[in-house]
Design an enzyme around this catalytic site. Structure first.
Site, short mmCIF file in Angstrom:
data_model
loop_
_atom_site.label_atom_id
_atom_site.label_comp_id
_atom_site.label_asym_id
_atom_site.label_seq_id
_atom_site.Cartn_x
_atom_site.Cartn_y
_atom_site.Cartn_z
N TYR A 60 15.76 74.78 33.94
CA TYR A 60 17.14 75.61 33.24
C TYR A 60 16.39 76.88 32.60
O TYR A 60 17.19 77.57 32.15
CB TYR A 60 17.44 74.73 31.99
CG TYR A 60 17.84 73.31 32.54
CD1 TYR A 60 18.28 72.75 33.87
CD2 TYR A 60 18.29 72.35 31.41
CE1 TYR A 60 18.68 71.71 34.16
CE2 TYR A 60 18.80 70.98 31.68
CZ TYR A 60 18.95 70.85 33.05
OH TYR A 60 19.13 69.80 33.51
N LEU A 197 31.71 65.25 31.24
CA LEU A 197 32.87 65.84 31.00
C LEU A 197 33.47 66.68 32.06
O LEU A 197 34.82 66.86 32.47
CB LEU A 197 32.88 66.49 29.69
CG LEU A 197 32.54 66.13 28.39
CD1 LEU A 197 32.57 66.89 27.10
CD2 LEU A 197 33.51 64.76 28.01
N LYS A 236 27.06 69.32 27.13
CA LYS A 236 26.85 70.39 27.03
C LYS A 236 27.96 71.23 26.20
O LYS A 236 29.08 70.90 26.92
CB LYS A 236 26.23 71.17 28.15
CG LYS A 236 26.07 72.51 28.04
CD LYS A 236 27.39 73.29 28.43
CE LYS A 236 27.40 74.74 28.28
NZ LYS A 236 28.60 75.59 28.37
N SER A 237 27.94 71.99 25.19
CA SER A 237 28.93 73.00 24.86
C SER A 237 28.34 74.35 24.29
O SER A 237 27.52 74.05 23.60
CB SER A 237 29.95 72.33 24.06
OG SER A 237 30.89 73.42 23.74
N ARG A 242 33.54 72.54 19.57
CA ARG A 242 33.14 71.25 20.63
C ARG A 242 31.78 70.59 20.43
O ARG A 242 31.52 69.52 20.66
CB ARG A 242 33.49 71.73 22.09
CG ARG A 242 35.07 71.96 22.43
CD ARG A 242 35.19 72.05 24.11
NE ARG A 242 34.58 73.37 24.53
CZ ARG A 242 35.46 74.49 24.67
NH1 ARG A 242 36.73 74.53 24.18
NH2 ARG A 242 35.05 75.64 25.15
N ASN A 246 31.87 66.76 20.12
CA ASN A 246 31.17 65.83 20.99
C ASN A 246 30.09 64.86 20.28
O ASN A 246 29.67 63.97 21.00
CB ASN A 246 30.55 66.59 22.04
CG ASN A 246 31.36 67.36 22.96
OD1 ASN A 246 32.69 67.13 22.93
ND2 ASN A 246 31.10 68.37 23.65
N1 LIG Z 1 19.28 65.67 35.63
C1 LIG Z 1 20.24 66.52 36.31
O1 LIG Z 1 20.14 66.59 37.43
C2 LIG Z 1 21.32 67.05 35.35
C3 LIG Z 1 22.13 67.91 36.10
C4 LIG Z 1 23.34 68.45 35.58
C5 LIG Z 1 23.35 68.51 34.25
N2 LIG Z 1 22.37 67.98 33.55
C6 LIG Z 1 22.16 67.67 32.13
O2 LIG Z 1 23.52 67.15 31.35
C7 LIG Z 1 24.09 68.22 30.56
C8 LIG Z 1 25.71 67.85 30.56
O3 LIG Z 1 26.02 68.30 31.75
P1 LIG Z 1 26.87 69.50 32.24
O4 LIG Z 1 26.60 70.58 31.38
O5 LIG Z 1 26.78 69.61 33.70
O6 LIG Z 1 28.37 68.82 31.92
P2 LIG Z 1 29.38 68.55 30.81
O7 LIG Z 1 28.48 68.39 29.62
O8 LIG Z 1 30.12 67.43 31.10
O9 LIG Z 1 30.30 69.79 30.69
C9 LIG Z 1 30.26 70.95 30.22
C10 LIG Z 1 31.30 71.70 30.45
O10 LIG Z 1 32.44 71.27 29.62
C11 LIG Z 1 33.16 71.96 28.52
N3 LIG Z 1 33.36 71.01 27.17
C12 LIG Z 1 32.20 70.50 26.51
N4 LIG Z 1 32.60 69.96 25.46
C13 LIG Z 1 34.01 69.84 25.89
C14 LIG Z 1 35.12 69.23 25.16
N5 LIG Z 1 34.85 68.72 23.95
N6 LIG Z 1 36.31 69.47 25.75
C15 LIG Z 1 36.34 70.19 26.77
N7 LIG Z 1 35.81 70.79 27.61
C16 LIG Z 1 34.24 70.58 26.93
C17 LIG Z 1 31.81 72.85 28.29
O11 LIG Z 1 32.53 74.24 28.09
P3 LIG Z 1 31.93 74.95 26.63
O12 LIG Z 1 30.70 75.18 26.75
O13 LIG Z 1 32.98 76.00 26.56
O14 LIG Z 1 32.41 74.25 25.51
C18 LIG Z 1 31.31 73.02 29.89
O15 LIG Z 1 32.13 74.02 30.54
C19 LIG Z 1 23.51 69.53 31.07
O16 LIG Z 1 23.65 70.46 30.01
C20 LIG Z 1 22.18 69.35 31.20
O17 LIG Z 1 21.41 69.18 30.19
C21 LIG Z 1 21.10 67.19 34.24
#
Ligand SMILES: NC(=O)c1ccc[n+]([C@@H]2O[C@H](COP(=O)([O-])OP(=O)(O)OC[C@H]3O[C@@H](n4cnc5c(N)ncnc54)[C@H](OP(=O)(O)O)[C@@H]3O)[C@@H](O)[C@H]2O)c1
Length: 268
Positions: A60, A197, A236-237, A242, A246
Site C-alpha cells: 500500500y 462494502l 476503509k473510508s 463514514r 463504520n
Molecule cells: N488482503 C488483501 O488482498 C486486501 C485486498 C483489498 C483490500 N484489503 C484491505 O481491506 C480494506 C477494505 O477493503 P476496500 O478498501 O477494498 O473496500 P471497502 O472498505 O469495502 O470499501 C471502501 C469504499 O467504500 C466506500 N465507503 C466506506 N464506507 C462507506 C459507507 N459507510 N457507505 C458507503 N460507502 C462507503 C469508500 O469511500 P470513501 O473513502 O469515500 O468513504 C471506498 O470507496 C482495504 O482498505 C485494505 O486495508 C486487503
C-alpha cells in the site's frame, strides 16, 4: 459512539483471541488505497474515532503515514493493533522486508503479519517458516495469511504443525460461503473480511429493509452481519462521517433470521 474526535475506549469494540492469546479488535480500519497526506489524516481520524486496529501492507506504500498517524494520536503503541503484509513478490526476503516495515511504521513489532497472496500461487512453506521464526524472535505477535485456500492452509499445517492465526479474504454478502467459513473454523483460523462494502449493492432491498428496521444504514448492516458471523472486518473510508459510522455497530444487533436473509444474497 465516536464524538467529534473524542478518543473512545478500546473496549467498545469486541476482540477475538488469536493463537497465543493475542487479542485482535473485530473492527479495523482499512487503509488501501490511501497514501501520503490523505492516509495520515484518515488513520489519525480513525484512531480519534475509536478504532484500535489498523490494516496496512508493504504494497500500500503508506506504512510511514500509518506510523505517523499513530504517533500523532498520542496513543500508547500497545493500545493499537497493527497489521501489515508481506508482498508475494518479496518471498525469500522476509527479514529485510519486515525490518523496513517496522522502520516505516516506527515500531519495534507488529501485531499481525500476513503473507499478502500465495507466492507464485503456492502455499510456500519456506515463507511460512520464516514468518514463524520472526514471530518467535518477538518482531511479530501473530502471523497469518491472506487470500489462501483451505488446501494451501493445510499444506502449511502439515509442514510446520502451525496454522495461520488469520486468513484475510475477500468477503461480503455476495461472497458468503458457509463451507469455507466452517473449514477455516475447523482449522482454528480466524476469518478477516476485506472489501466488505465496495462490492456490495448497498441499495439492495434486503439490506435497505433491515437497515430501516434498526434505524441504521445498509453499510452498517453489512458490517454488523460480518460480526454476527464472528468475522473481523476492516472497512476503509476517507470520509470523516463514514469513518465514524463504520465503527458505530454496537448499538444494534441482527436477529438470526436477518442474518439468514443476508446470507441468502450470496451469488449462486
Ligand atoms: N488482503 C488483501 O488482498 C486486501 C485486498 C483489498 C483490500 N484489503 C484491505 O481491506 C480494506 C477494505 O477493503 P476496500 O478498501 O477494498 O473496500 P471497502 O472498505 O469495502 O470499501 C471502501 C469504499 O467504500 C466506500 N465507503 C466506506 N464506507 C462507506 C459507507 N459507510 N457507505 C458507503 N460507502 C462507503 C469508500 O469511500 P470513501 O473513502 O469515500 O468513504 C471506498 O470507496 C482495504 O482498505 C485494505 O486495508 C486487503
Amino acid at each position: 459512539m465516536a464524538d467529534n474526535g473524542r478518543m473512545t475506549e478500546a473496549h467498545d469494540v469486541p476482540a477475538v483471541t488469536l493463537a497465543r492469546g493475542v487479542a485482535m479488535p473485530m473492527v479495523g480500519f482499512g487503509t488501501w488505497p490511501m497514501r501520503a497526506h490523505q492516509a495520515c489524516e484518515a488513520v489519525l481520524r480513525a484512531l480519534q474515532a475509536g478504532y484500535r486496529h489498523v490494516d496496512t501492507a508493504t504494497m500500500y506504500a503508506n506504512e510511514a503515514e500509518v506510523g505517523h498517524a499513530l504517533r500523532d494520536s498520542g496513543l500508547p503503541r500497545q493500545e493499537v493493533f497493527l497489521t501489515t503484509k508481506l508482498r508475494a513478490s518479496d518471498a525469500g526476503r522476509e527479514r529485510k522486508i519486515l525490518s523496513s516495515s517496522l522502520r516505516a511504521l516506527g515500531t519495534d513489532y507488529v501485531d499481525l503479519w500476513l503473507v499478502h497472496w500465495p507466492p507464485r500461487g503456492a502455499a510456500s512453506v519456506s515463507v511460512w517458516r520464516e514468518l514463524l521464526a520472526l514471530r518467535d524472535e518477538g518482531l511479530v505477535r501473530a502471523v497469518g495469511v491472506s487470500n489462501y485456500s483451505l488446501a494451501q492452509i493445510d499444506e502449511l499445517v502439515r509442514a510446520t504443525g502451525e496454522a495461520p492465526a488469520v486468513n484475510q479474504i475477500h468477503w461480503n454478502p455476495r461472497r458468503y460461503n458457509a463451507g469455507l467459513l466452517e473449514g477455516l473454523r475447523q482449522r482454528d483460523v480466524v476469518v478477516e473480511g476485506y472489501s466488505p462494502l465496495k462490492d456490495t449493492n448497498l441499495r439492495d432491498p434486503v439490506l435497505a429493509d433491515i437497515a430501516a428496521a434498526h434505524g441504521v444504514t445498509p453499510a452498517q448492516v453489512v458490517l454488523r452481519w460480518h460480526l454476527e458471523h464472528e468475522i473481523a472486518v476492516i472497512p476503509k473510508s476517507a470520509s470523516p462521517g463514514r469513518i465514524a459510522a463504520n465503527l458505530d455497530l454496537f448499538g444494534f444487533s441482527l436477529e438470526p433470521a436477518e442474518v439468514a436473509r443476508i446470507d441468502g444474497l450470496a451469488a449462486g
